[in-house]
Design a protein around this motif. Structure first.
Motif, PDB file in Angstrom:
ATOM      1  N   PRO A 206       0.829  -1.210   0.000  1.00 52.11           N
ATOM      2  CA  PRO A 206       0.000   0.000   0.000  1.00 52.11           C
ATOM      3  C   PRO A 206       0.864   1.260   0.000  1.00 52.11           C
ATOM      4  CG  PRO A 206      -0.034  -1.085   2.140  1.00 52.11           C
ATOM      5  CD  PRO A 206       0.749  -1.965   1.239  1.00 52.11           C
ATOM      6  N   PHE A 207       0.322   2.320  -0.594  1.00 53.62           N
ATOM      7  CA  PHE A 207       1.069   3.585  -0.630  1.00 53.62           C
ATOM      8  C   PHE A 207       0.088   4.724  -0.374  1.00 53.62           C
ATOM      9  CE2 PHE A 207      -0.222   2.170  -4.834  1.00 53.62           C
ATOM     10  CZ  PHE A 207      -1.050   3.223  -5.242  1.00 53.62           C
ATOM     11  N   PRO A 208       0.598   5.838   0.144  1.00 53.95           N
ATOM     12  CA  PRO A 208      -0.299   6.983   0.371  1.00 53.95           C
ATOM     13  C   PRO A 208      -0.508   7.769  -0.914  1.00 53.95           C
ATOM     14  CG  PRO A 208       1.888   7.450   1.199  1.00 53.95           C
ATOM     15  CD  PRO A 208       1.937   6.050   0.673  1.00 53.95           C
ATOM     16  N   LEU A 209      -1.532   8.618  -0.895  1.00 55.34           N
ATOM     17  CA  LEU A 209      -1.912   9.368  -2.085  1.00 55.34           C
ATOM     18  C   LEU A 209      -0.796  10.298  -2.562  1.00 55.34           C
ATOM     19  CD1 LEU A 209      -4.321   9.713  -3.923  1.00 55.34           C
ATOM     20  CD2 LEU A 209      -5.085  11.582  -2.471  1.00 55.34           C
TER      21      LEU A 209
ATOM     22  N   ILE B 132      -9.004   8.720  -9.969  1.00 58.42           N
ATOM     23  CA  ILE B 132      -8.542   7.708  -9.013  1.00 58.42           C
ATOM     24  C   ILE B 132      -9.739   6.893  -8.525  1.00 58.42           C
ATOM     25  CG2 ILE B 132      -7.615   7.344  -6.689  1.00 58.42           C
ATOM     26  CD1 ILE B 132      -5.696   9.645  -7.259  1.00 58.42           C
ATOM     27  N   SER B 133     -10.821   7.593  -8.206  1.00 60.76           N
ATOM     28  CA  SER B 133     -11.946   6.826  -7.665  1.00 60.76           C
ATOM     29  C   SER B 133     -12.571   5.926  -8.724  1.00 60.76           C
ATOM     30  CB  SER B 133     -12.972   7.745  -7.004  1.00 60.76           C
ATOM     31  OG  SER B 133     -13.760   8.352  -7.984  1.00 60.76           O
ATOM     32  N   SER B 134     -12.497   6.359  -9.995  1.00 57.41           N
ATOM     33  CA  SER B 134     -13.062   5.435 -10.992  1.00 57.41           C
ATOM     34  C   SER B 134     -12.133   4.225 -11.201  1.00 57.41           C
ATOM     35  CB  SER B 134     -13.379   6.160 -12.298  1.00 57.41           C
ATOM     36  OG  SER B 134     -12.215   6.392 -13.026  1.00 57.41           O
ATOM     37  N   LEU B 135     -10.837   4.411 -10.996  1.00 58.55           N
ATOM     38  CA  LEU B 135      -9.932   3.247 -11.049  1.00 58.55           C
ATOM     39  C   LEU B 135     -10.251   2.273  -9.908  1.00 58.55           C
ATOM     40  CD1 LEU B 135      -6.473   4.849 -11.939  1.00 58.55           C
ATOM     41  CD2 LEU B 135      -7.880   3.379 -13.375  1.00 58.55           C
ATOM     42  N   VAL B 136     -10.648   2.852  -8.774  1.00 60.09           N
ATOM     43  CA  VAL B 136     -11.021   1.998  -7.649  1.00 60.09           C
ATOM     44  C   VAL B 136     -12.303   1.228  -7.992  1.00 60.09           C
ATOM     45  CG1 VAL B 136     -11.775   1.958  -5.236  1.00 60.09           C
ATOM     46  CG2 VAL B 136      -9.871   3.421  -5.929  1.00 60.09           C
ATOM     47  N   THR B 137     -13.239   1.939  -8.621  1.00 67.20           N
ATOM     48  CA  THR B 137     -14.490   1.279  -9.000  1.00 67.20           C
ATOM     49  C   THR B 137     -14.244   0.134  -9.977  1.00 67.20           C
ATOM     50  OG1 THR B 137     -15.292   3.533  -9.038  1.00 67.20           O
ATOM     51  CG2 THR B 137     -16.882   1.813  -9.560  1.00 67.20           C
ATOM     52  N   LEU B 138     -13.309   0.364 -10.889  1.00 66.68           N
ATOM     53  CA  LEU B 138     -12.987  -0.688 -11.859  1.00 66.68           C
ATOM     54  C   LEU B 138     -12.164  -1.792 -11.225  1.00 66.68           C
ATOM     55  CD1 LEU B 138     -12.023   1.475 -14.961  1.00 66.68           C
ATOM     56  CD2 LEU B 138     -13.906  -0.141 -14.822  1.00 66.68           C
ATOM     57  N   GLN B 139     -11.829  -1.613  -9.971  1.00 64.65           N
ATOM     58  CA  GLN B 139     -11.025  -2.580  -9.217  1.00 64.65           C
ATOM     59  C   GLN B 139      -9.632  -2.771  -9.784  1.00 64.65           C
ATOM     60  OE1 GLN B 139     -13.519  -6.057  -8.518  1.00 64.65           O
ATOM     61  NE2 GLN B 139     -14.214  -4.924  -6.720  1.00 64.65           N
ATOM     62  N   LEU B 140      -9.155  -1.695 -10.423  1.00 63.81           N
ATOM     63  CA  LEU B 140      -7.768  -1.730 -10.876  1.00 63.81           C
ATOM     64  C   LEU B 140      -6.891  -1.212  -9.746  1.00 63.81           C
ATOM     65  CD1 LEU B 140      -8.417  -0.343 -14.458  1.00 63.81           C
ATOM     66  CD2 LEU B 140      -8.036  -2.713 -13.779  1.00 63.81           C
ATOM     67  N   LEU B 141      -7.470  -0.347  -8.940  1.00 64.15           N
ATOM     68  CA  LEU B 141      -6.822   0.109  -7.712  1.00 64.15           C
ATOM     69  C   LEU B 141      -7.654  -0.407  -6.552  1.00 64.15           C
ATOM     70  CD1 LEU B 141      -5.850   3.893  -7.833  1.00 64.15           C
ATOM     71  CD2 LEU B 141      -4.395   1.895  -8.072  1.00 64.15           C
TER      72      LEU B 141
ATOM     73  N   LYS C 216      -3.576   0.302  -3.204  1.00 64.11           N
ATOM     74  CA  LYS C 216      -2.705  -0.727  -3.757  1.00 64.11           C
ATOM     75  C   LYS C 216      -3.068  -0.877  -5.225  1.00 64.11           C
ATOM     76  CE  LYS C 216      -2.242  -4.321  -0.279  1.00 64.11           C
ATOM     77  NZ  LYS C 216      -2.682  -5.700  -0.041  1.00 64.11           N
ATOM     78  N   CYS C 217      -2.083  -1.176  -6.032  1.00 69.17           N
ATOM     79  CA  CYS C 217      -2.398  -1.420  -7.426  1.00 69.17           C
ATOM     80  C   CYS C 217      -2.806  -2.882  -7.572  1.00 69.17           C
ATOM     81  CB  CYS C 217      -1.183  -1.132  -8.283  1.00 69.17           C
ATOM     82  SG  CYS C 217      -1.576  -1.263 -10.015  1.00 69.17           S
ATOM     83  N   ALA C 218      -3.899  -3.124  -8.285  1.00 65.11           N
ATOM     84  CA  ALA C 218      -4.430  -4.489  -8.328  1.00 65.11           C
ATOM     85  C   ALA C 218      -4.395  -5.089  -9.724  1.00 65.11           C
ATOM     86  CB  ALA C 218      -5.844  -4.510  -7.771  1.00 65.11           C
ATOM     87  N   VAL C 219      -3.375  -4.747 -10.512  1.00 66.48           N
ATOM     88  CA  VAL C 219      -3.300  -5.346 -11.840  1.00 66.48           C
ATOM     89  C   VAL C 219      -1.990  -6.117 -11.983  1.00 66.48           C
ATOM     90  CG1 VAL C 219      -4.692  -3.507 -12.831  1.00 66.48           C
ATOM     91  CG2 VAL C 219      -2.203  -3.361 -12.949  1.00 66.48           C
ATOM     92  N   SER C 220      -1.945  -6.992 -12.949  1.00 66.01           N
ATOM     93  CA  SER C 220      -0.760  -7.837 -13.115  1.00 66.01           C
ATOM     94  C   SER C 220       0.292  -7.125 -13.958  1.00 66.01           C
ATOM     95  CB  SER C 220      -1.159  -9.134 -13.798  1.00 66.01           C
ATOM     96  OG  SER C 220      -1.565  -8.833 -15.111  1.00 66.01           O
ATOM     97  N   LEU C 221       1.475  -7.692 -13.946  1.00 66.31           N
ATOM     98  CA  LEU C 221       2.579  -7.123 -14.723  1.00 66.31           C
ATOM     99  C   LEU C 221       2.234  -7.105 -16.214  1.00 66.31           C
ATOM    100  CD1 LEU C 221       5.461  -6.039 -14.776  1.00 66.31           C
ATOM    101  CD2 LEU C 221       6.274  -8.387 -14.967  1.00 66.31           C
ATOM    102  N   ASP C 222       1.686  -8.175 -16.706  1.00 71.27           N
ATOM    103  CA  ASP C 222       1.311  -8.247 -18.125  1.00 71.27           C
ATOM    104  C   ASP C 222       0.375  -7.113 -18.486  1.00 71.27           C
ATOM    105  OD1 ASP C 222       2.777 -10.442 -18.583  1.00 71.27           O
ATOM    106  OD2 ASP C 222       1.113 -11.880 -18.440  1.00 71.27           O
ATOM    107  N   PHE C 223      -0.565  -6.905 -17.623  1.00 76.93           N
ATOM    108  CA  PHE C 223      -1.570  -5.881 -17.871  1.00 76.93           C
ATOM    109  C   PHE C 223      -0.925  -4.502 -17.919  1.00 76.93           C
ATOM    110  CE2 PHE C 223      -4.827  -2.868 -16.765  1.00 76.93           C
ATOM    111  CZ  PHE C 223      -5.970  -3.358 -17.366  1.00 76.93           C
TER     112      PHE C 223
END
Ligand SMILES: Nc1ncnc2c1ncn2[C@@H]1O[C@H](COP(=O)(O)OP(=O)(O)OP(=O)(O)O)[C@@H](O)[C@H]1O
Ligand SMILES: Nc1ncnc2c1ncn2[C@@H]1O[C@H](COP(=O)(O)OP(=O)(O)OP(=O)(O)O)[C@@H](O)[C@H]1O
Ligand SMILES: [Mg+2]
Ligand SMILES: [Mg+2]
Lengths: 445, 434
Positions: free
Chosen positions: A366-369, A394-403, A418-425
């Protein structure tokens, strides 16, 4: 082969028919039959059958009970979201709908047992009644008393009834804390490659020869067997890809017996199927459509499996990249990557002694804003400064569950992500904005 | 072994075997009451006297029967009831209420069931009661005879007694024990439980009303007795229709129990559990293998039955994993060794697997991450691996921390038995066991 299925009390013909339907499961069927005994004799109060998915547990039970015309109720624990449905189904199968109507609204186990007893005392079982519970592991998630009560149902209702539980989970994971009536355990071993070949070959299309179909199954197993032994999945894959296998034949390019050519034709195709159909990333229907497309177009499939069809706004992409860097780089290395004139700092300079495992093994931190924003402005700098609202992106990235937002109730003003995507992505995303992310990742230095 | 001459027997062999199956299955599967309970004479006498005092003399009482699963608690009570009801006076007077903690999951349900079993539904009608105690008192009052001078004794039997202690305020237990202490009506409360610590579950006010009488069924069986028990349980009774067959069968059973290998098998079972029920399961498996073609139980049957009972289910399941899944388990085993049992995630497992692949040129096992993910999920579904903490909802699947639910010997055994396990995989696995 059929000698295994001999038992007094059952008609020869019926047993013969059962044996024909239970290819490769003769031993298990034989064991079960001898445990069941003659129809009027008692069977052990509860039997727990376990084995891998599609190892024929339901198939064997169904064939035995149906073909031998024994009184039974088959209950799927997936469908029975509440115990009420279970009670209804059992009463209906054994005593008819009049019995079901006796159940009060929201009946308890006590009601069920009472009604069962009422119903069976005038008509005690002349033949053992069987209750088969499919996917029995789900019983553990319901009312805690249901499983122990079913296991000793015979004692509770005083009837000649046997409960058979089917599951792919071992019995040890079922046993309640204070113990229960222990069921008799039976294992259904997985089918060997040869047995799978034998069973799958039964499905052959009558317009082709048995050898041809069996050669096809052989190739199919060659590709999938090391990953998947699930008969159901294999059967599905076999049906789906057969027309492709026959293609060169119908085009008159090869003969039925030219297995090698047929193999060369189908193998790459099956490998592709492994990445898509097997993983359920495209539906069977899509797969059939794709099969009709050109070879070139099928290249699009890879895209599908990388999820790059998510279209993000330009700056959101950079935000995501920044988030990825913040998640996988140690904060103390930010200077090295993002300060313009940092001079020459070697990796060894900021490498800690005991730092052996890569961050890509441990997962995102996790990291701060503010750290995210610092990195974001530094990676995006040469390009036009963003005017769009960063926070809403940022909040829409959270909604997309990428963050993922990591909640800290005690620090309301300082949310962490936290970033929730894979290296490939993230590599795919970076490529679209011409950013070479690998250069900025500490793990790959 | 004796050869049976079918022609001399009054019944054909097939019929004899059917009859034998019938008799023995009643014993092993239906838990039919024995004519005389073995080895629990003292407990039987104690309980019978206790219940007689209620049934005949109208005294109230309470008692707990405590013992492990399958030890014969229910059987003991049923045998006592059978003997008790031999007296016609008792038979006419005594009322029984059977409750089970598995079924009557709260006191409201229990009270309804009590009313029903006492046939008082009509008497109660739609009456509304202020409290549980009032309701129970009404029920007991309603049982009084016409002249109201004496009440009919009621026997309350509470199977899985410990579960009633979880009911709100232990109202039912409190009230039953309370009645059994006061002279309101003659009742006996018999609780049956497998929890030795059952008294600690009772609230103080409930506990103080309980008589503290306990009957324990803790077996102090010796192996010789156990062997003897196995023999009698397999034997046919004297009243078997074909006495010649029965006699031969019983002789065969005796020979069987004298066999060295049979003794060894039974010894192993004796050390894991001495109760009747697990013995019955073992014997049932043997009995099921008897047929006209093979009309006696052979030592091999017992050996096979024992193997079935003692089989390691997890090892059985490992046998059916794909080679990819097996490789992942080996990788986890390596990680467990390196990090001393710390939890791991899929990335780490995959990395460990890749290290193995790098050492070999063969590309047979080069699977994409999603295929590996699916294999990983399958292992989780089979509960061979389990999340280290449940609060991992926000973590990506590949980083969720997991633990391996298998031990060294299970993996080892699986590898030995795995069909056509590639040598390099085996060697890789061995390197962890070094
Ligand atoms: N020996 C066999 N011969 C023919 N078909 C079989 C055989 N075994 C299984 N099948 C078929 O494979 C499919 C899966 O089998 P089944 O439903 O019995 O598996 P299962 O062990 O109950 O699996 P699950 O744990 O998923 O319930 C069924 O369609 C069944 O008809
Ligand atoms: N002393 C005995 N003599 C003969 N048979 C016995 C004896 N004790 C137990 N059994 C038999 O063992 C089986 C299990 O006994 P029972 O059902 O009474 O166990 P339990 O203690 O009530 O177990 P649970 O706690 O699971 O209810 C029954 O078939 C019973 O007839
Ligand atoms: Mg099934
Ligand atoms: Mg019992």
């Amino acid at each position: 082969m059929t000698t295994l299925l001999q038992h007094p009390g059952y008609e020869e013909e019926k047993l013969q028919r059962v044996a024909e339907l239970l290819l490769c499961r003769e031993v298990q069927a034989g064991t079960l039959l001898s445990l069941m005994g003659q129809p009027q004799q008692r069977c052990y109060p509860s039997i727990f059958i376990y084995g891998h998915r599609a190892s024929g547990k339901s198939h064997v039970m169904n064939v035995l009970l149906k073909e031998l015309e024994l009184p039974h109720a088959v209950v799927s624990c997936v469908e029975c979201v509440s115990a009420v449905l279970l009670f209804e189904q059992v009463l209906l199968s054994f005593f008819g709908c009049d019995a079901v109507s006796l159940l009060p609204r929201s009946p308890s186990l006590s009601d069920f047992v009472r009604i069962y007893r009422q119903q069976c005392s005038p008509s005690p079982a002349k033949q053992t009644r069987y209750i088969v519970m499919e996917k029995a592991e789900l019983l553990r998630d319901t009312d805690a008393n249901l499983l122990p009560a079913l296991l000793r149902l015979q004692e509770l209702v005083e009837d000649n009834v046997t409960v058979i539980l089917l599951s792919e989970i071992v019995w040890d994971k079922f046993r309640p804390n204070t113990g229960c009536f222990e069921p008799l355990l039976l294992h259904f071993p997985d089918y060997s490659k040869g047995e799978l070949q034998q069973i799958l070959s039964q499905d052959r299309n009558p317009s082709y020869s048995a050898e041809f179909y069996s050669a096809y199954i052989n190739i199919l197993l060659g590709v999938f067997y090391s990953v998947c032994r699930d008969l159901r999945e294999l059967r599905h894959l076999a049906a789906l890809n057969f027309s492709k296998f026959c293609e060169p034949l119908s085009e008159g390019k090869v003969k039925e017996t030219d297995t090698h050519k047929l193999w060369r034709n189908i193998e790459p195709h099956l490998k592709k199927a492994m990445q898509t159909v097997y993983l359920r990333e495209v539906s069977s229907l899509q797969w059939e459509q794709i099969q009709q497309m050109d070879e070139k177009e099928t290249g699009a499939l890879r895209g599908l499996s990388a999820h790059t069809h998510v279209e993000l706004p330009y700056y959101s992409k950079f935000l995501l990249i920044a988030a990825y860097l913040a998640s996988y780089n140690p904060a103390r290395t930010d200077k090295r990557f993002f300060l313009k004139h940092h001079g020459k700092i070697r990796k060894t300079n900021f490498m800690k002694k005991n730092e052996k495992t890569s961050n890509h093994l441990l997962g995102p931190k996790p990291f701060p804003l503010d750290r995210l924003l610092a990195i974001f402005y530094s990676v995006v700098d040469s390009r036009v400064a963003p005017t769009a609202s960063i926070f809403s992106q940022i909040s829409s990235l959270v909604t997309l569950q990428l963050l993922a937002q990591v909640s800290h109730d005690d620090q309301l003003d300082a949310p962490k992500y936290k970033c929730a995507v894979s290296l490939d992505f993230i590599c795919a995303i970076s490529r679209t904005v011409n950013f070479d992310i690998v250069k900025y990742l500490y793990d790959f230095l | 072994m004796s050869k049976r001459k079918v022609k001399d027997a009054p019944l054909p062999l097939g019929d004899c075997l059917t009859e034998a199956q019938q008799v023995l299955r009643e014993r092993f599967c239906r838990q039919q009451l024995p004519d005389r309970p073995e080895g629990v004479e003292a407990q039987h006498k104690h309980l019978l006297e206790l219940l007689k005092r209620t049934a005949v003399h109208g005294e109230s009482n309470s008692v707990l029967i405590v013992g492990p699963r399958g030890a014969g608690k229910t059987m003991l009570l049923q045998c006592v009831l059978r003997d008790l009801l031999e007296e016609t006076e008792v038979q006419k007077n005594l009322l029984q209420v059977h409750l089970n903690g598995l079924l009557q999951t709260d006191d409201r349900v229990a009270l309804k069931e009590i009313t029903r079993q006492l046939h008082l539904e009509n008497v109660v009608g739609d009456k509304v009661f202020g409290s549980f105690a009032e309701n129970l008192a009404f029920l007991l009052e309603a049982l009084k005879k016409g002249d109201r001078s004496s009440s009919r004794p009621v026997l309350f039997i509470l199977e899985e007694f410990d579960l009633f202690a979880h009911h709100k305020n232990q109202t039912l237990l409190y009230n039953l024990f309370d009645v059994s202490q006061s002279a309101q009506a003659p009742i006996a409360v018999v609780g049956i439980t497998c929890r030795l610590d059952v008294l600690e579950l009772l609230e103080k006010r409930v506990k103080s009303r309980f008589s503290h009488r306990q009957i324990h069924l803790l077996s102090s069986l010796t192996f010789t007795q156990y062997l003897q028990r196995a023999r009698t349980q397999l034997s046919l009774p004297d009243n078997f229709p074909d006495s010649k067959f029965a006699q031969e069968w019983n002789e065969d059973v005796t020979t069987l129990c004298e066999d060295k290998s049979v003794e060894e098998v039974l010894q192993r079972h004796f050390h894991s559990s001495k109760d009747f029920r697990s013995l019955h399961m073992l014997l049932m498996l043997c009995l099921s293998r008897v047929s006209v073609a093979k009309p006696t139980i052979k030592p091999a049957d017992l050996l096979d039955a024992s193997r079935l009972c003692l089989a390691d289910a997890k090892a059985n399941m490992l046998h059916g994993l794909s080679i990819l899944e097996l490789c992942l388990i080996i990788a986890m085993k390596h990680l467990n060794d390196v990090y001393e049992g710390e939890p791991f995630n899929l990335q780490m497992v995959h990395n460990e697997f890749k290290k193995f692949l790098q050492r070999k040129s063969n590309s047979m096992y080069n699977f994409d991450q999603p295929v590996i993910m699916k294999a990983f999920e399958h292992l989780q579904q089979l509960e061979l691996i389990r999340p280290a903490d449940s609060s991992a909802a926000k973590t990506q699947r590949e980083y969720q921390l997991m633990r391996l639910m298998l031990d060294h010997s299970q993996i080892m055994e699986a590898l030995q038995k795995y069909p056509q396990c590639p040598t390099d995989v085996k060697q890789w696995a061995m390197s962890a066991f070094g």
